[in-house]
Scaffold this active site. Sequence first.
Site, mmCIF file in Angstrom:
data_model
loop_
_atom_site.group_PDB
_atom_site.id
_atom_site.type_symbol
_atom_site.label_atom_id
_atom_site.label_comp_id
_atom_site.label_asym_id
_atom_site.label_seq_id
_atom_site.Cartn_x
_atom_site.Cartn_y
_atom_site.Cartn_z
ATOM 1 N N ASP A 75 0.829 -1.208 0.000
ATOM 2 C CA ASP A 75 0.000 0.000 0.000
ATOM 3 C C ASP A 75 0.870 1.268 0.000
ATOM 4 O O ASP A 75 1.728 1.435 0.860
ATOM 5 C CB ASP A 75 -0.876 -0.094 1.270
ATOM 6 C CG ASP A 75 -1.639 1.173 1.612
ATOM 7 O OD1 ASP A 75 -1.812 2.024 0.726
ATOM 8 O OD2 ASP A 75 -2.063 1.281 2.773
ATOM 9 N N HIS A 81 -3.615 4.412 6.791
ATOM 10 C CA HIS A 81 -2.538 3.900 5.934
ATOM 11 C C HIS A 81 -1.156 4.168 6.532
ATOM 12 O O HIS A 81 -0.949 5.152 7.237
ATOM 13 C CB HIS A 81 -2.618 4.553 4.550
ATOM 14 C CG HIS A 81 -3.927 4.312 3.859
ATOM 15 N ND1 HIS A 81 -4.153 3.226 3.054
ATOM 16 C CD2 HIS A 81 -5.085 5.013 3.885
ATOM 17 C CE1 HIS A 81 -5.401 3.269 2.601
ATOM 18 N NE2 HIS A 81 -5.984 4.347 3.093
#
Length: 557
Positions: free
Chosen positions: A195, A369
């Site tokens: 990610d 994130h």
Amino acid sequence: MTPAIPMHICPLGGLGEVGKNITLYECQGDMILVDCGLVFPDADMFGVDLVIPDFTYVLENRDRIKGLFITHGHEDHIGSLPYLLKKFNVPIYAAKLTIGLIKNKLEEHGLASSAIFHEIRPRQKVTLGCFTVEPIHVNHSIPDSLAFAIDCPAGVVIHTGDFKVDYTPLSGDAVTDLPTIAEYGRKGVLALLADSTNAERPGFTATEQTVAEGVRRLFAKAGKRRIIVATFASNIYRVQQIIDLAIESGRKVAVSGRSMVSNTEMARELGYLHAPDNVLITIDEINKYPPEKVVLITTGSQGEPLSALSRMAQASHRQVRVGPNDFIIISARPIPGNEKTVTKVVNGLLTLGAEVIYENMYDTHVSGHACQEEQKLMLTLAHPQFFLPVHGEFKQLKRHAETAEHLGYIPKQNIYIAENGQNIRLSADGMTVENTVTAGAVMVDGYGVGDVGNVVLRDRHHLSEDGIIIVTAAIDGSNGQVLSGPDLVSRGFVYVRESEELMEGARTQVEMALDRSLADNLHDWASVKARVREALSSYIYRRTKRSPMILPILLEV
């Protein structure tokens, strides 16, 4: 020396963009898919509701695809499932909460009963064909988030999904399972796909605990006012925090917004949300309690036009009238591109007299994130031979690739920023891009899937800028004489009543063009229309410097 067995990785979405994540893995003829998301349209996609991946390559290989694994229940990872399942009923492997969220979504499309679900849990391996997939627990802004260790004869690939490393996560949800990732790293990982959303941010992502503290201070600041909190419907942790704080401060909790209502009900049934019955009230009951006894949790943190918060800002919400007695917390960061719509909602709420806490005024939101330090941790523990940054715009993928390069143990030629549709051949001997497959954006407008393409969008763009003029005339088929008309109708070009002289001139131009065609004895209607269009277009451009769309309609009588 026998050559190493190869595998293929084919990202069909999620690269060079934030959203519509979908990746296809192939080895020895067997295939699996990971994720199936959507992305919301840009401002220049007029009238488009959502954008889904192009499933052409998936459907071409439907006989070889053994299953679809879902990392977590956010729209950019599950949103286009209904559109795929309508064409190909692939078995879905996902965690309990994720299945609940997908079922809610499929209900709307009438697909919930036919879909095939297999519930998976961290550390329980699933074997499909030559693939063995181990789900690995990771932290994210939604429970039941998973990374996958995908083991096949070519080697092990770790696909992180969306993740961060939160050492003090909420609700006893364990920290990201770093030991399992490190264990794979020791045995040898062929490739890591990780990610990249926060690749430009140094340091670590803050823990969800900072939000609890920030929101607790705001609850105290609200005093005797009613509290309204807007957040993502899928952020079950945030909803739980708000419920806990409401109980602490002796307030009742109501939920507004269709997705928020269905998600909270489902999360309570599955045991992911804990709220005593005497705390929850319906939206219809909120006006029975004094403002200091109520917390309202709502959707609309991104300023979506039809969401509950937007309706409150426009004073058109049926049950909620916002005023000076309201203290509103927007607990989410605007997704890039939504800043204007969020600002519009904030302005609307402030105009009605409420106090609004938004953007990083206080600690009301943390990202789901990983920032650079966590990305380094993931890279170092997985210790892959090859690295492919995924999930992000090009600038984020590029920065993530640089972070990996600076660590120094992955050779530069083993780090690759892929593009959607590239078919990447990977083995212990090396990495090459073999070819490209069909991949791209399919637009969904109402019930139409894919019928709005670039040509239609170009027309909508043209209409939005300069409008349209329709020219109609009836012509005698035998001798080409104009029997009636020409009549001009304009929409979105000029207000006709105030521009009679311009329109009269335009009409004269059309008459002249028709007369010239008659003189040249033209009976090819396409050529006549082209002449009319050219004459009218150049006249209007000379007079107004605008180029509306011109549609000549000639009726042959």
